[in-house]
Design a protein around this motif. Structure first.
Motif, mmCIF file in Angstrom:
data_model
loop_
_atom_site.group_PDB
_atom_site.id
_atom_site.type_symbol
_atom_site.label_atom_id
_atom_site.label_comp_id
_atom_site.label_asym_id
_atom_site.label_seq_id
_atom_site.Cartn_x
_atom_site.Cartn_y
_atom_site.Cartn_z
ATOM 1 N N ASP A 84 0.728 -1.673 0.350
ATOM 2 C CA ASP A 84 -0.022 0.101 0.053
ATOM 3 C C ASP A 84 0.900 1.093 -0.211
ATOM 4 O O ASP A 84 1.669 0.898 -0.282
ATOM 5 N N PHE A 85 -0.118 2.528 0.384
ATOM 6 C CA PHE A 85 0.817 3.681 0.067
ATOM 7 C C PHE A 85 0.742 4.162 1.733
ATOM 8 O O PHE A 85 0.164 4.392 1.925
ATOM 9 N N TYR A 86 1.720 3.742 2.316
ATOM 10 C CA TYR A 86 1.384 4.045 3.721
ATOM 11 C C TYR A 86 2.438 5.247 4.214
ATOM 12 O O TYR A 86 3.360 6.058 3.134
ATOM 13 N N ILE A 87 1.216 5.898 4.943
ATOM 14 C CA ILE A 87 2.070 7.612 5.895
ATOM 15 C C ILE A 87 1.884 6.707 6.908
ATOM 16 O O ILE A 87 0.979 6.856 8.566
ATOM 17 N N HIS A 88 3.047 7.570 7.697
ATOM 18 C CA HIS A 88 3.047 6.751 9.348
ATOM 19 C C HIS A 88 3.715 8.331 9.853
ATOM 20 O O HIS A 88 4.847 8.568 10.079
ATOM 21 N N LEU A 89 2.992 8.996 10.800
ATOM 22 C CA LEU A 89 3.168 10.564 11.580
ATOM 23 C C LEU A 89 3.297 10.001 12.670
ATOM 24 O O LEU A 89 2.645 9.345 13.773
ATOM 25 N N GLY A 90 4.783 10.117 13.016
ATOM 26 C CA GLY A 90 4.657 9.701 14.939
ATOM 27 C C GLY A 90 5.347 10.528 15.258
ATOM 28 O O GLY A 90 6.684 11.669 14.709
ATOM 29 N N VAL A 91 6.061 10.648 16.572
ATOM 30 C CA VAL A 91 6.608 11.221 17.343
ATOM 31 C C VAL A 91 7.622 11.024 17.389
ATOM 32 O O VAL A 91 8.766 11.966 17.069
ATOM 33 N N GLU A 92 9.081 10.023 16.884
ATOM 34 C CA GLU A 92 10.544 9.810 16.909
ATOM 35 C C GLU A 92 10.451 9.732 15.617
ATOM 36 O O GLU A 92 11.466 10.260 14.912
ATOM 37 N N GLU A 93 9.342 9.857 14.253
ATOM 38 C CA GLU A 93 9.806 9.976 13.003
ATOM 39 C C GLU A 93 8.447 10.348 12.352
ATOM 40 O O GLU A 93 7.569 9.097 12.940
ATOM 41 N N SER A 94 8.182 10.767 10.885
ATOM 42 C CA SER A 94 7.469 10.901 10.441
ATOM 43 C C SER A 94 7.762 9.867 8.784
ATOM 44 O O SER A 94 9.046 10.950 8.710
ATOM 45 N N PHE A 95 7.021 9.637 7.751
ATOM 46 C CA PHE A 95 7.762 9.205 6.541
ATOM 47 C C PHE A 95 6.230 8.934 6.160
ATOM 48 O O PHE A 95 5.099 8.749 5.931
ATOM 49 N N ILE A 96 6.466 8.524 4.920
ATOM 50 C CA ILE A 96 5.748 8.392 3.872
ATOM 51 C C ILE A 96 6.249 6.813 2.919
ATOM 52 O O ILE A 96 7.483 7.138 2.042
ATOM 53 N N GLY A 97 6.172 6.014 2.684
ATOM 54 C CA GLY A 97 6.800 4.797 1.629
ATOM 55 C C GLY A 97 5.913 3.320 1.219
ATOM 56 O O GLY A 97 4.626 4.077 1.021
#
Length: 217
Positions: free
Chosen positions: A95-108
């Motif tokens: 899938d098109f993954y979106i990760h928004l967090g305290v330690e890291e944020s990224f799209i993969g």
């Protein structure tokens, strides 16, 4: 969406990672979560408009649970320190993954430690037409955005059924085929974030299509 409020909530949750705190602050959690789902719904519509093969993924389906799976990871905290979601999600992988967090944020995107069956399919695609994958990976704009495939722990020798002298042996030895774009909080909180997400999606599309085609034929 007010992503500043999301980060603020996640920071407080990280400092108070237990059920009593969550129960006392569940209203704030639902407000943030609902706002994120609404934003995902909006992105779902925008991405569908630029990709005719896009798989409709409403926000409620896209968003991941905030609870860690303690059955398999008993040493992890109860709650995650991020909100994760997968758009264009026909299956959890690819899938098109979106990760928004305290330690890291990224799209993969891509496949991180896929099943042996999926990995075998990808290797067969590389054996048949690895030149196409290399063309995608070596494209200047793709390389500039993602910097290449994420580092994994490749096999020390050729996988079963492939020669160690194969022209694409470096790819065949890999156990994962995924890339990511690291996001700063400034980028996420920018009024241009939606446009940035769309540009990342577009750049990822040929790579994801190659892998998804390999795993569905």
């Amino acid at each position: 969406m007010d992503f500043k409020k999301m980060y603020s909530f996640l920071e407080k949750l990280t400092r108070n990672n237990h059920k009593d705190w969550m129960d006392a602050n569940r209203k704030e959690y639902h407000n943030v979560r609902d706002a994120y789902i609404k934003w995902l719904d909006e992105m779902n519509i925008k991405l569908a408009q630029i990709d005719p093969d896009y798989f409709n993924t409403p926000g409620k389906k896209a968003i991941n649970r905030i609870n860690n799976n303690l059955l398999y990871h008993p040493n992890k905290p109860i709650y995650k320190d991020h909100f994760g979601a997968g758009l264009d999600q026909e299956s959890k992988q690819g899938d098109f993954y979106i990760h928004l967090g305290v330690e890291e944020s990224f799209i993969g995107g891509g496949y991180w430690h896929p099943s042996s069956k999926t990995l075998k399919s990808i290797r067969e695609a590389i054996d048949y037409n690895g030149e196409e994958l290399l063309r995608i990976l070596n494209k200047k704009s793709f390389s500039k955005m993602f910097g290449g495939l994420l580092i994994d722990n490749p096999l020390k020798t050729a996988p079963k059924g492939f020669s160690k002298d194969h022209p694409h042996i470096d790819l065949l030895r890999r156990k994962s085929f995924a890339v990511s774009y690291n996001l700063s909080r400034k980028e996420v909180q920018s009024p241009y974030f939606d446009a940035q997400v769309i540009e990342i999606y577009k750049e990822l599309l040929p790579f994801r299509r190659y892998l998804n085609q390999a795993t569905t034929v």
